[in-house]
Scaffold this motif. Structure first.
Motif, PDB file in Angstrom:
ATOM      1  N   ALA A 158     -19.170 -45.778  57.889  1.00  0.00           N
ATOM      2  CA  ALA A 158     -20.096 -46.309  58.880  1.00  0.00           C
ATOM      3  C   ALA A 158     -20.586 -47.712  58.531  1.00  0.00           C
ATOM      4  N   THR A 159     -20.428 -48.115  57.263  1.00  0.00           N
ATOM      5  CA  THR A 159     -20.857 -49.459  56.856  1.00  0.00           C
ATOM      6  C   THR A 159     -19.758 -50.499  57.046  1.00  0.00           C
ATOM      7  N   LYS A 160     -18.567 -50.053  57.400  1.00  0.00           N
ATOM      8  CA  LYS A 160     -17.425 -50.962  57.533  1.00  0.00           C
ATOM      9  C   LYS A 160     -17.304 -51.399  58.988  1.00  0.00           C
ATOM     10  N   MET A 161     -17.693 -52.624  59.266  1.00  0.00           N
ATOM     11  CA  MET A 161     -17.786 -53.086  60.654  1.00  0.00           C
ATOM     12  C   MET A 161     -16.448 -53.430  61.279  1.00  0.00           C
ATOM     13  N   ALA A 162     -15.546 -53.999  60.519  1.00  0.00           N
ATOM     14  CA  ALA A 162     -14.252 -54.416  61.070  1.00  0.00           C
ATOM     15  C   ALA A 162     -13.298 -53.228  61.173  1.00  0.00           C
ATOM     16  N   ALA A 163     -12.639 -53.123  62.317  1.00  0.00           N
ATOM     17  CA  ALA A 163     -11.701 -52.011  62.519  1.00  0.00           C
ATOM     18  C   ALA A 163     -10.584 -52.035  61.488  1.00  0.00           C
ATOM     19  N   GLU A 164     -10.086 -53.232  61.170  1.00  0.00           N
ATOM     20  CA  GLU A 164      -9.007 -53.334  60.180  1.00  0.00           C
ATOM     21  C   GLU A 164      -9.447 -52.789  58.826  1.00  0.00           C
ATOM     22  N   GLU A 165     -10.693 -53.034  58.460  1.00  0.00           N
ATOM     23  CA  GLU A 165     -11.163 -52.529  57.177  1.00  0.00           C
ATOM     24  C   GLU A 165     -11.233 -51.010  57.194  1.00  0.00           C
ATOM     25  N   ARG A 166     -11.754 -50.441  58.270  1.00  0.00           N
ATOM     26  CA  ARG A 166     -11.834 -48.980  58.365  1.00  0.00           C
ATOM     27  C   ARG A 166     -10.439 -48.364  58.322  1.00  0.00           C
ATOM     28  N   GLN A 167      -9.529 -48.931  59.079  1.00  0.00           N
ATOM     29  CA  GLN A 167      -8.172 -48.384  59.122  1.00  0.00           C
ATOM     30  C   GLN A 167      -7.460 -48.545  57.783  1.00  0.00           C
ATOM     31  N   GLY A 168      -7.603 -49.720  57.172  1.00  0.00           N
ATOM     32  CA  GLY A 168      -6.951 -49.967  55.890  1.00  0.00           C
ATOM     33  C   GLY A 168      -7.492 -49.067  54.806  1.00  0.00           C
ATOM     34  N   SER A 169      -8.799 -48.888  54.765  1.00  0.00           N
ATOM     35  CA  SER A 169      -9.400 -48.020  53.769  1.00  0.00           C
ATOM     36  C   SER A 169      -8.914 -46.585  53.937  1.00  0.00           C
ATOM     37  N   GLY A 170      -8.787 -46.144  55.198  1.00  0.00           N
ATOM     38  CA  GLY A 170      -8.300 -44.788  55.441  1.00  0.00           C
ATOM     39  C   GLY A 170      -6.858 -44.595  54.993  1.00  0.00           C
ATOM     40  N   ARG A 171      -6.008 -45.582  55.255  1.00  0.00           N
ATOM     41  CA  ARG A 171      -4.606 -45.479  54.823  1.00  0.00           C
ATOM     42  C   ARG A 171      -4.515 -45.412  53.297  1.00  0.00           C
ATOM     43  N   VAL A 172      -5.242 -46.307  52.636  1.00  0.00           N
ATOM     44  CA  VAL A 172      -5.199 -46.337  51.172  1.00  0.00           C
ATOM     45  C   VAL A 172      -5.820 -45.070  50.591  1.00  0.00           C
ATOM     46  N   GLY A 173      -6.913 -44.624  51.193  1.00  0.00           N
ATOM     47  CA  GLY A 173      -7.569 -43.413  50.691  1.00  0.00           C
ATOM     48  C   GLY A 173      -6.666 -42.186  50.752  1.00  0.00           C
ATOM     49  N   ARG A 174      -5.963 -42.038  51.860  1.00  0.00           N
ATOM     50  CA  ARG A 174      -5.042 -40.901  51.986  1.00  0.00           C
ATOM     51  C   ARG A 174      -3.948 -40.977  50.927  1.00  0.00           C
ATOM     52  N   ARG A 175      -3.422 -42.193  50.686  1.00  0.00           N
ATOM     53  CA  ARG A 175      -2.359 -42.323  49.693  1.00  0.00           C
ATOM     54  C   ARG A 175      -2.877 -42.021  48.286  1.00  0.00           C
ATOM     55  N   ILE A 176      -4.060 -42.518  47.964  1.00  0.00           N
ATOM     56  CA  ILE A 176      -4.626 -42.233  46.636  1.00  0.00           C
ATOM     57  C   ILE A 176      -4.791 -40.735  46.449  1.00  0.00           C
ATOM     58  N   ALA A 177      -5.386 -40.076  47.436  1.00  0.00           N
ATOM     59  CA  ALA A 177      -5.629 -38.634  47.320  1.00  0.00           C
ATOM     60  C   ALA A 177      -4.324 -37.855  47.243  1.00  0.00           C
ATOM     61  N   THR A 178      -3.355 -38.253  48.037  1.00  0.00           N
ATOM     62  CA  THR A 178      -2.064 -37.553  48.051  1.00  0.00           C
ATOM     63  C   THR A 178      -1.352 -37.683  46.709  1.00  0.00           C
TER      64      THR A 178
ATOM     65  N   SER B 221      -6.634 -30.833  42.217  1.00  0.00           N
ATOM     66  CA  SER B 221      -7.952 -30.225  42.006  1.00  0.00           C
ATOM     67  C   SER B 221      -8.435 -29.667  43.331  1.00  0.00           C
ATOM     68  N   THR B 222      -9.410 -28.768  43.263  1.00  0.00           N
ATOM     69  CA  THR B 222      -9.982 -28.209  44.487  1.00  0.00           C
ATOM     70  C   THR B 222     -10.558 -29.301  45.370  1.00  0.00           C
ATOM     71  N   ALA B 223     -11.232 -30.270  44.752  1.00  0.00           N
ATOM     72  CA  ALA B 223     -11.845 -31.348  45.522  1.00  0.00           C
ATOM     73  C   ALA B 223     -10.792 -32.172  46.255  1.00  0.00           C
ATOM     74  N   LEU B 224      -9.691 -32.485  45.592  1.00  0.00           N
ATOM     75  CA  LEU B 224      -8.630 -33.257  46.233  1.00  0.00           C
ATOM     76  C   LEU B 224      -8.000 -32.485  47.388  1.00  0.00           C
ATOM     77  N   VAL B 225      -7.703 -31.207  47.167  1.00  0.00           N
ATOM     78  CA  VAL B 225      -7.089 -30.392  48.215  1.00  0.00           C
ATOM     79  C   VAL B 225      -8.009 -30.299  49.424  1.00  0.00           C
ATOM     80  N   ASP B 226      -9.288 -30.018  49.190  1.00  0.00           N
ATOM     81  CA  ASP B 226     -10.239 -29.889  50.296  1.00  0.00           C
ATOM     82  C   ASP B 226     -10.451 -31.232  51.008  1.00  0.00           C
ATOM     83  N   PHE B 227     -10.443 -32.309  50.245  1.00  0.00           N
ATOM     84  CA  PHE B 227     -10.615 -33.642  50.836  1.00  0.00           C
ATOM     85  C   PHE B 227      -9.429 -33.968  51.736  1.00  0.00           C
ATOM     86  N   LEU B 228      -8.225 -33.704  51.280  1.00  0.00           N
ATOM     87  CA  LEU B 228      -7.040 -33.954  52.092  1.00  0.00           C
ATOM     88  C   LEU B 228      -7.039 -33.099  53.353  1.00  0.00           C
ATOM     89  N   GLU B 229      -7.480 -31.860  53.236  1.00  0.00           N
ATOM     90  CA  GLU B 229      -7.557 -30.993  54.412  1.00  0.00           C
ATOM     91  C   GLU B 229      -8.577 -31.532  55.412  1.00  0.00           C
TER      92      GLU B 229
END
Length: 239
Positions: free
Chosen positions: A97-117, A125-133
């Motif tokens: 919610a603090t990320k105002m630019a759409a590109e930043e939100r989208q980029g962070s989401g792409r990178v976050g999914r890859r890191i977690a995966t 870990s349970t936290a990683l599995v639940d986060f990915l779900e």
């Protein structure tokens, strides 16, 4: 080796820290410039001095009370027994919610999914599995900082080292943008990185003392640059 609180850091944890923070870790973070491409293209940043100013603004204005604070909070929540997944999701939503630019939100989401995966493949870990779900069912955006904190906890990287490594990697990435766009050389990149060490440490100290409910990054120059980047005619980076 011991951390600032006197606790021993194992060789395994140190090596895991290197692995997660390495630019070779397949997160896709190298595709993001955080608005720096726009600042360089418009001539606002055109030398090593300008790059140093951007690094400082990023660390103390954006990361310390934003991404790094969320990373620390996510690490703490993921380290609880059992992991506090509800809090992790709340942190993730708050940060996005603090990320105002759409590109930043989208980029962070792409990178976050890859890191977690990738982290789940290496040290599930349970936290990683639940986060990915939660990402898959759309209940959380999966920001990069939160994913990094959960991944670090799963890989048994202590919280202070996780935050320091993440900040170091982000600064190196920003400076790498300057190298790739021809504004600084590799020598300046390494000099600026070393000169940023104290600011990195300060940013992590602020992040560790910040309540995730009060995350409030403030770097308007970078925010506006990221927004302008979205309508740029030609772009090398995704943000």
């Amino acid at each position: 080796m011991a951390d600032s609180s006197g606790r021993e850091i194992t060789n395994a944890a140190l090596l895991a820290t290197f692995q997660l923070a390495d630019s070779a870790f397949p997160s896709g973070a190298y595709t993001l410039s955080g608005g720096l491409e726009t600042l360089i293209e418009e001539g606002i940043v055109d030398d090593a001095g300008g790059m140093a100013g951007c690094v400082r603004a990023f660390l103390l204005g954006r990361a310390a009370r934003g991404d790094l604070a969320a990373l620390v909070a996510a690490h703490r929540a993921a380290s609880e027994l059992p992991p506090d997944v509800a809090t992790i999701v709340a942190i993730d939503r708050r940060l996005e919610a603090t990320k105002m630019a759409a590109e930043e939100r989208q980029g962070s989401g792409r990178v976050g999914r890859r890191i977690a995966t990738e982290a789940d493949r290496l040290a599930s870990s349970t936290a990683l599995v639940d986060f990915l779900e939660a990402i898959d069912d759309g209940s959380t955006p999966g920001t990069a900082a939160v994913a990094y904190g959960i991944a670090a906890a799963a890989m048994a990287i202590p919280e202070p080292q996780a935050a320091l490594a993440a900040a170091h990697a982000q600064v190196l990435g920003l400076l790498g943008v300057g190298v790739r766009l021809g504004r600084i050389g590799h020598g300046d990149q390494q000099r600026l990185l070393r000169e940023a060490h104290q600011v990195i440490a300060r940013a992590v100290d602020i992040a560790r003392a910040t309540d995730w409910r009060a995350v409030r990054p403030f770097a308007p120059g970078l925010d506006v640059a990221m927004a302008r980047h979205e309508i740029a005619v030609g772009r090398l980076f995704a943000s």
